[in-house]
Motif scaffolding. Structure first.
Motif, PDB file in Angstrom:
ATOM      1  N   VAL A  40       0.846  -1.204   0.000  1.00 59.04           N
ATOM      2  CA  VAL A  40       0.000   0.000   0.000  1.00 59.04           C
ATOM      3  C   VAL A  40       0.876   1.247   0.000  1.00 59.04           C
ATOM      4  O   VAL A  40       1.773   1.408   0.831  1.00 59.04           O
ATOM      5  N   LEU A  41       0.621   2.146  -0.930  1.00 57.41           N
ATOM      6  CA  LEU A  41       1.408   3.366  -1.054  1.00 57.41           C
ATOM      7  C   LEU A  41       1.357   4.204   0.223  1.00 57.41           C
ATOM      8  O   LEU A  41       0.309   4.314   0.866  1.00 57.41           O
ATOM      9  N   CYS A  42       2.496   4.762   0.587  1.00 60.70           N
ATOM     10  CA  CYS A  42       2.633   5.695   1.716  1.00 60.70           C
ATOM     11  C   CYS A  42       2.443   5.047   3.084  1.00 60.70           C
ATOM     12  O   CYS A  42       2.415   5.756   4.094  1.00 60.70           O
ATOM     13  N   SER A  43       2.287   3.731   3.145  1.00 59.36           N
ATOM     14  CA  SER A  43       2.029   3.097   4.431  1.00 59.36           C
ATOM     15  C   SER A  43       3.298   3.017   5.260  1.00 59.36           C
ATOM     16  O   SER A  43       4.369   2.666   4.772  1.00 59.36           O
ATOM     17  N   ARG A  44       3.164   3.387   6.558  1.00 64.72           N
ATOM     18  CA  ARG A  44       4.254   3.286   7.501  1.00 64.72           C
ATOM     19  C   ARG A  44       3.773   2.524   8.723  1.00 64.72           C
ATOM     20  O   ARG A  44       2.586   2.231   8.862  1.00 64.72           O
ATOM     21  N   SER A  45       4.679   2.256   9.623  1.00 62.39           N
ATOM     22  CA  SER A  45       4.348   1.451  10.798  1.00 62.39           C
ATOM     23  C   SER A  45       3.165   2.032  11.563  1.00 62.39           C
ATOM     24  O   SER A  45       2.281   1.303  12.013  1.00 62.39           O
ATOM     25  N   GLU A  46       3.131   3.360  11.689  1.00 60.71           N
ATOM     26  CA  GLU A  46       2.059   3.989  12.455  1.00 60.71           C
ATOM     27  C   GLU A  46       0.700   3.906  11.770  1.00 60.71           C
ATOM     28  O   GLU A  46      -0.331   4.207  12.370  1.00 60.71           O
ATOM     29  N   ASP A  47       0.674   3.501  10.499  1.00 63.52           N
ATOM     30  CA  ASP A  47      -0.590   3.362   9.773  1.00 63.52           C
ATOM     31  C   ASP A  47      -1.230   1.996   9.949  1.00 63.52           C
ATOM     32  O   ASP A  47      -2.373   1.794   9.540  1.00 63.52           O
ATOM     33  N   GLU A  48      -0.493   1.060  10.559  1.00 64.06           N
ATOM     34  CA  GLU A  48      -0.981  -0.322  10.574  1.00 64.06           C
ATOM     35  C   GLU A  48      -2.312  -0.474  11.297  1.00 64.06           C
ATOM     36  O   GLU A  48      -3.208  -1.176  10.817  1.00 64.06           O
ATOM     37  N   SER A  49      -2.455   0.148  12.465  1.00 63.51           N
ATOM     38  CA  SER A  49      -3.710  -0.015  13.216  1.00 63.51           C
ATOM     39  C   SER A  49      -4.896   0.514  12.407  1.00 63.51           C
ATOM     40  O   SER A  49      -5.985  -0.073  12.423  1.00 63.51           O
ATOM     41  N   ARG A  50      -4.692   1.609  11.687  1.00 64.55           N
ATOM     42  CA  ARG A  50      -5.759   2.180  10.859  1.00 64.55           C
ATOM     43  C   ARG A  50      -6.093   1.248   9.698  1.00 64.55           C
ATOM     44  O   ARG A  50      -7.275   1.007   9.394  1.00 64.55           O
ATOM     45  N   ILE A  51      -5.083   0.709   9.049  1.00 69.03           N
ATOM     46  CA  ILE A  51      -5.289  -0.209   7.928  1.00 69.03           C
ATOM     47  C   ILE A  51      -5.967  -1.488   8.410  1.00 69.03           C
ATOM     48  O   ILE A  51      -6.891  -2.009   7.763  1.00 69.03           O
TER      49      ILE A  51
END
Length: 259
Positions: A148-159
């Protein structure tokens, strides 16, 4: 020597699709992305002086291959008959292939990336991409986060929350790899993300960038061992996704059902 013979000599295959590393049923966007990826590897500016002549020759061949496959009529002839119209203007004429390449691929700036990220995150398009990645990788979060474009570790819970809601609504199948993922795997992914963030921060200092360059941090962080490959893939994805010339290639639809 014709184009197919040149391809065989320079790339070891006369198959134009294989030269670009794409499937024969590739969309316009896939062909464009394939052209960019391969041409970046052989670009004359990215090789040693002793390799420049050979690289320039390959670069020119790639330009011709792309000009054939990006032209609907020429591509149809090639697909049906396995031949290239050597008299076609795009193949025959003495073109400045470097200039042609620059016209196709505008240099992407840090501001471009930041603007893209701001618009993309939280959009319906990102949500569709997250769901498609879930289907493509059958719930494997490592692959989803890398895809997924632009995804970082801090985005995981949201994803993860987006996917859990879609599973609850039976919009997506409940893959065991996702629903039963071990805490060990989740912790390993978190540690890897933290390590990548440290590497990005070190790179920021090395480049002398100001604090808050989050877009560039995202760009240079290494999800894979090869930073340059990751950067090229990200830029290619942006171009294939948002260049007007590649919008005609449709996306796969999200499947429904429960597994």
């Amino acid at each position: 020597m014709g184009l197919l013979e040149q391809c065989e000599e320079a790339f070891g295959t006369s198959d134009l699709y294989k030269v670009l590393g794409v499937r024969s049923a590739a969309s316009e966007g896939e062909i464009r992305r394939g052209y960019r990826n391969v041409s970046l590897r052989v670009h004359p500016d990215r090789v040693t002086a002793t390799q420049k002549e050979a690289a320039t020759h390959k670069f020119q061949i790639l330009g011709k291959v792309y000009s054939v496959l990006s032209d609907s009529e020429q591509r149809a002839v090639y697909d049906e008959q396995g031949i290239v119209d050597e008299e076609a203007d795009s193949v025959k004429r003495d073109r400045d292939w470097e200039e042609y390449w620059r016209l196709l691929f505008k240099k992407v700036t840090v501001a471009d990336i930041k603007n893209f990220e701001d618009k993309y995150k939280g959009s319906s398009e990102e949500m569709e991409d997250i769901k498609q990645a879930y289907l493509d990788f059958e719930g494997d979060m490592n692959s989803i986060m890398e895809s997924v474009l632009c995804s970082r570790s801090e985005d995981e819970s949201r994803i993860r929350a987006i996917l859990e809601a879609a599973i609850e609504e039976e919009e997506l199948p409940a893959y065991t790899a996702f629903t039963k993922e071990s805490t060990h795997k989740q912790r390993a992914r978190k540690r890897r993300g933290e390590r990548e963030a440290r590497e990005a921060e070190a790179m920021r200092h090395e480049l002398g960038l100001a604090d808050g360059s989050s877009a560039l941090k995202m760009l240079i962080q290494s999800k894979q061992q090869n930073r340059e490959k990751q950067m090229d893939s990200f830029l290619s994805a942006m171009e294939a996704k948002y260049c007007t010339n590649s919008q005609k290639g449709g996306k796969k639809s999200v499947k429904k059902g429960k597994k």
